[in-house]
Design a protein around this motif. Structure first.
Motif, mmCIF file in Angstrom:
data_model
loop_
_atom_site.group_PDB
_atom_site.id
_atom_site.type_symbol
_atom_site.label_atom_id
_atom_site.label_comp_id
_atom_site.label_asym_id
_atom_site.label_seq_id
_atom_site.Cartn_x
_atom_site.Cartn_y
_atom_site.Cartn_z
ATOM 1 N N UNK A 145 -12.036 38.731 9.730
ATOM 2 C CA UNK A 145 -10.577 38.412 8.642
ATOM 3 C C UNK A 145 -10.627 39.972 8.290
ATOM 4 N N UNK A 146 -9.228 39.988 7.878
ATOM 5 C CA UNK A 146 -8.500 40.640 7.553
ATOM 6 C C UNK A 146 -7.411 39.625 6.134
ATOM 7 N N UNK A 147 -7.529 38.798 5.785
ATOM 8 C CA UNK A 147 -6.506 38.207 5.589
ATOM 9 C C UNK A 147 -6.887 36.635 5.283
ATOM 10 N N UNK A 148 -7.248 36.478 4.406
ATOM 11 C CA UNK A 148 -7.329 34.558 4.187
ATOM 12 C C UNK A 148 -6.538 34.183 2.980
ATOM 13 N N UNK A 149 -6.160 32.978 3.514
ATOM 14 C CA UNK A 149 -5.068 31.697 2.696
ATOM 15 C C UNK A 149 -5.641 30.493 2.599
ATOM 16 N N UNK A 150 -6.555 30.636 1.213
ATOM 17 C CA UNK A 150 -7.450 29.772 0.845
ATOM 18 C C UNK A 150 -6.228 28.739 -0.068
ATOM 19 N N UNK A 151 -6.550 27.003 1.100
ATOM 20 C CA UNK A 151 -5.485 26.063 1.164
ATOM 21 C C UNK A 151 -6.172 24.902 -0.166
ATOM 22 N N UNK A 152 -6.023 24.407 -0.915
ATOM 23 C CA UNK A 152 -6.651 23.407 -1.390
ATOM 24 C C UNK A 152 -6.108 22.585 -2.117
ATOM 25 N N UNK A 153 -6.254 21.255 -1.962
ATOM 26 C CA UNK A 153 -5.693 20.135 -2.481
ATOM 27 C C UNK A 153 -5.266 20.097 -4.011
ATOM 28 N N UNK A 154 -6.151 20.198 -4.673
ATOM 29 C CA UNK A 154 -5.923 20.305 -6.276
ATOM 30 C C UNK A 154 -6.463 21.632 -6.825
ATOM 31 N N UNK A 155 -6.309 21.752 -8.036
ATOM 32 C CA UNK A 155 -6.103 22.581 -8.880
ATOM 33 C C UNK A 155 -7.411 22.836 -10.436
ATOM 34 N N UNK A 156 -8.143 22.642 -10.535
ATOM 35 C CA UNK A 156 -8.859 22.635 -11.659
ATOM 36 C C UNK A 156 -8.896 23.260 -12.926
ATOM 37 N N UNK A 157 -9.215 23.108 -14.433
ATOM 38 C CA UNK A 157 -9.896 24.005 -15.638
ATOM 39 C C UNK A 157 -8.159 24.655 -15.457
ATOM 40 N N UNK A 158 -8.927 26.341 -15.823
ATOM 41 C CA UNK A 158 -8.264 27.035 -16.167
ATOM 42 C C UNK A 158 -6.763 27.561 -15.446
ATOM 43 N N UNK A 159 -7.087 27.316 -14.108
ATOM 44 C CA UNK A 159 -6.478 27.781 -13.196
ATOM 45 C C UNK A 159 -5.415 26.829 -13.087
ATOM 46 N N UNK A 160 -5.143 25.495 -13.597
ATOM 47 C CA UNK A 160 -4.413 24.702 -13.349
ATOM 48 C C UNK A 160 -3.702 25.063 -14.824
ATOM 49 N N UNK A 161 -4.428 25.410 -16.024
ATOM 50 C CA UNK A 161 -3.834 25.399 -17.416
ATOM 51 C C UNK A 161 -2.584 26.536 -16.935
ATOM 52 N N UNK A 162 -2.999 27.368 -16.447
ATOM 53 C CA UNK A 162 -2.681 28.999 -16.436
ATOM 54 C C UNK A 162 -0.977 29.075 -15.573
ATOM 55 N N UNK A 163 -1.296 28.031 -14.710
ATOM 56 C CA UNK A 163 -0.207 27.703 -13.788
ATOM 57 C C UNK A 163 1.037 27.064 -14.943
#
Ligand SMILES: [Zn+2]
Length: 235
Positions: free
Chosen positions: A192-210
């Motif tokens: 694969x050259x491009x991968x789009x990771x799609x998650x139902x939920x984002x937790x921890x620092x990642x969500x807070x930054x968003x």
């Protein structure tokens, strides 16, 4: 086979809301469906994980969202998983499966047997293709058992064969991104050259930054801007 047969009687039971356990028509009960939307990520948590690997998520992993994810793993409350997968597709604006193949972050065979289901697989939907094999268990984001902490942080994955040039990779929860990155890099190694990771939920620092970014970007109360956020789109 025995396990599948043993689970059949559950088809006779009423559908339960995965978040609260109330009998629901489909997906979540009404109060939980409303509650879920309070945690929708306005900018989809767009993050670049590695070269050629970008991730987006639908909800912050808190409150009703966390209860839903935990509840979906309880026997007899899986009914909503497919529907929530469809909702995820729509919310993230994912391309149709015949344009870009969809796969999921798999559990090891052992864990799948123990649990009887693989939530990312259910969320990915019936048209998803299995492209990855898990070679080491990843820690369960919803479990605090010490046994899980001893495993490698992201688990380990290997492509089962040649991988198409662009792939959507579905996962249930992203916290550190270690698992998603490990799985995506296995797809990259498979071609694969491009991968789009799609998650139902984002937790921890990642969500807070968003959330922090969002409060800076949005003026005050009302916002009619859609999809105007961050990411440079270089993946
Ligand atoms: Zn509910």
């Amino acid at each position: 086979m025995r396990e599948a047969a043993a689970g059949l009687w559950r088809l006779l039971l009423p559908v339960r809301c995965p978040a609260c356990g109330a009998v629901a028509e489909s997906l979540l009960c009404r109060p939980c469906a409303v509650g879920l939307e309070r945690y929708a990520l306005p900018d989809l948590g767009l993050t670049m994980l590695a070269e050629g690997v970008v991730t987006v998520g639908a909800y912050a992993y808190e409150g009703t969202v966390a209860e839903t994810v935990r509840g979906l793993k309880v026997a007899g409350r899986w009914a909503a998983a497919r529907g929530l997968g469809l909702q995820l597709r729509r919310r993230l604006g994912l391309p149709p499966e015949d344009a870009v193949p969809v796969t999921w972050v798999p559990a090891t065979r052992r864990r799948r047997r123990r649990r009887g289901m693989d939530l990312p697989e259910l969320l990915a939907g019936p048209r998803a293709v299995r492209l990855l094999e898990a070679t080491a268990e990843r820690p369960d984001q919803t479990s605090l058992r010490p046994a899980d902490r001893r495993t490698s942080p992201g688990g380990a994955f290997v492509a089962r064969g040649p991988v198409p040039p662009a792939v959507v990779l579905i996962d249930d929860v992203r916290t550190t991104g270690a698992t998603a990155t490990a799985a995506a890099l296995a797809l990259r190694a498979g071609g694969a050259r491009r991968v789009l990771v799609a998650t139902f939920a984002v937790g921890g620092d990642a969500a807070r930054e968003t959330a922090a970014q969002d409060s800076r970007v949005r003026p005050a109360s009302t916002s009619n801007s859609a999809g105007t956020s961050s990411g440079s789109g270089t993946w």
